[in-house]
Design a protein around this motif. Structure first.
Motif, PDB file in Angstrom:
ATOM      1  N   HIS A   4       0.867  -1.172   0.000  1.00  0.00           N
ATOM      2  CA  HIS A   4       0.000   0.000   0.000  1.00  0.00           C
ATOM      3  C   HIS A   4       0.907   1.226   0.000  1.00  0.00           C
ATOM      4  O   HIS A   4       2.058   1.149   0.456  1.00  0.00           O
ATOM      5  CB  HIS A   4      -0.916   0.009   1.229  1.00  0.00           C
ATOM      6  N   PRO A   5       0.456   2.360  -0.508  1.00  0.00           N
ATOM      7  CA  PRO A   5       1.294   3.560  -0.488  1.00  0.00           C
ATOM      8  C   PRO A   5       1.648   3.953   0.942  1.00  0.00           C
ATOM      9  O   PRO A   5       0.882   3.725   1.874  1.00  0.00           O
ATOM     10  CB  PRO A   5       0.409   4.619  -1.152  1.00  0.00           C
ATOM     11  N   ILE A   6       2.829   4.545   1.099  1.00  0.00           N
ATOM     12  CA  ILE A   6       3.226   5.066   2.403  1.00  0.00           C
ATOM     13  C   ILE A   6       3.679   6.518   2.266  1.00  0.00           C
ATOM     14  O   ILE A   6       4.141   6.940   1.205  1.00  0.00           O
ATOM     15  CB  ILE A   6       4.354   4.244   3.046  1.00  0.00           C
ATOM     16  N   ALA A  15       6.425   8.989   3.614  1.00  0.00           N
ATOM     17  CA  ALA A  15       7.720   9.083   4.270  1.00  0.00           C
ATOM     18  C   ALA A  15       8.158  10.541   4.209  1.00  0.00           C
ATOM     19  O   ALA A  15       8.459  11.049   3.134  1.00  0.00           O
ATOM     20  CB  ALA A  15       8.739   8.183   3.580  1.00  0.00           C
ATOM     21  N   CYS A  16       8.185  11.203   5.361  1.00  0.00           N
ATOM     22  CA  CYS A  16       8.321  12.664   5.394  1.00  0.00           C
ATOM     23  C   CYS A  16       7.156  13.238   4.587  1.00  0.00           C
ATOM     24  O   CYS A  16       6.027  12.844   4.807  1.00  0.00           O
ATOM     25  CB  CYS A  16       9.693  13.108   4.900  1.00  0.00           C
ATOM     26  N   GLU A  17       7.419  14.118   3.634  1.00  0.00           N
ATOM     27  CA  GLU A  17       6.308  14.614   2.807  1.00  0.00           C
ATOM     28  C   GLU A  17       6.177  13.837   1.502  1.00  0.00           C
ATOM     29  O   GLU A  17       5.410  14.208   0.609  1.00  0.00           O
ATOM     30  CB  GLU A  17       6.479  16.116   2.509  1.00  0.00           C
ATOM     31  N   VAL A  18       6.914  12.738   1.377  1.00  0.00           N
ATOM     32  CA  VAL A  18       6.972  11.966   0.144  1.00  0.00           C
ATOM     33  C   VAL A  18       6.011  10.779   0.205  1.00  0.00           C
ATOM     34  O   VAL A  18       6.119   9.921   1.086  1.00  0.00           O
ATOM     35  CB  VAL A  18       8.406  11.451  -0.110  1.00  0.00           C
ATOM     36  N   TRP A  19       5.073  10.746  -0.733  1.00  0.00           N
ATOM     37  CA  TRP A  19       4.181   9.598  -0.879  1.00  0.00           C
ATOM     38  C   TRP A  19       4.796   8.634  -1.886  1.00  0.00           C
ATOM     39  O   TRP A  19       5.016   8.986  -3.044  1.00  0.00           O
ATOM     40  CB  TRP A  19       2.797  10.027  -1.344  1.00  0.00           C
TER      41      TRP A  19
END
Length: 233
Positions: A181-183, A185-189
């Motif tokens: 599933h998408p995650i 990480a910081c502001e990064v999808w």
């Protein structure tokens, strides 16, 4: 109009249809931002591109595999490295050559797309450097942003890496880490959930973050019809 983003499709037309149907996606009213690598891998690049052309509000960001496929369509000279990394499946899906509409879709794809301070790019960027000063190789290939963001995610060290509110990327499959599933990480999808291999395809509502996920793609196609793992790019 709802806004959606989708990860790397890699010729998995069946997974694309499944995600759109699960989301009750409107081909006339909704906006789909595709993060690239529509081409190569599974056998139905032709059908995947044809389906995307039916979407009125489509924004296609170019992936490295799309670039390879575009070059083959332009020159009729397939890159041998590309053929071994999924390109052969794309060639086989076009027994009469790539139609002009498909070629033009790839040719006109964006290297990156910016909307409401949200950045959509295939591979990544170099934070701190203006986008206009970065070359296409960064947008198509570079994994350094992913590595920095994912390391922060794994170490619970969330931080702001750029001036963008959100950055959506594909290119680097996260199913290798048992993440289907998408995650964020910081502001990064991170949106590539391994549809090009034995993972899934993910479609996400940008505003609500509701996610629509396909079945595992390797269960949708005959065994041996996808890419060989050790040749990954």
């Amino acid at each position: 109009m709802r806004r959606f983003v989708i990860g790397d499709i890699h010729g998995a037309y069946k997974a694309l249809i499944q995600c759109l149907q699960k989301a009750h996606f409107s081909y006339e009213e909704d906006h789909l931002i595709c993060l690239g690598d529509v081409c190569d891998g599974w056998p139905e690049t032709n059908l995947a591109l044809e389906e995307l052309l039916k979407i009125k509000n489509l924004t296609l960001v170019k992936g490295n595999h799309d670039f390879w496929a575009e070059e083959w369509a332009r020159t009729n000279e397939p890159d041998s490295l590309w053929l071994n990394q999924g390109g052969a499946a794309t060639v086989n899906s076009y027994p009469d050559g790539m139609p002009k509409a498909h070629y033009n879709l790839l040719k006109k794809a964006f290297l990156y797309y910016l909307e409401d301070n949200k950045l959509f790019v295939h591979a990544g960027i170099e934070p701190g450097i203006p986008l206009e000063a970065q070359g296409s190789n960064i947008f198509l290939w570079d994994r350094s942003l992913f590595k920095i963001a994912f390391d922060a995610y794994q170490n619970n060290n969330e931080q702001q890496l750029s001036a963008f509110e959100e950055i959506y990327i594909g290119h680097t499959p996260i199913h290798n880490y048992d993440l289907f599933h998408p995650i964020k990480a910081c502001e990064v999808w991170c949106m590539d959930t391994g549809a090009g291999w034995n993972g899934v395809l993910s479609l996400m509502d940008i505003d609500s973050k509701e996610t629509f996920i396909s079945d595992r793609v390797d269960t949708m196609y005959p065994k041996g019809s996808g890419r060989i793992k050790h040749q990954a790019q």
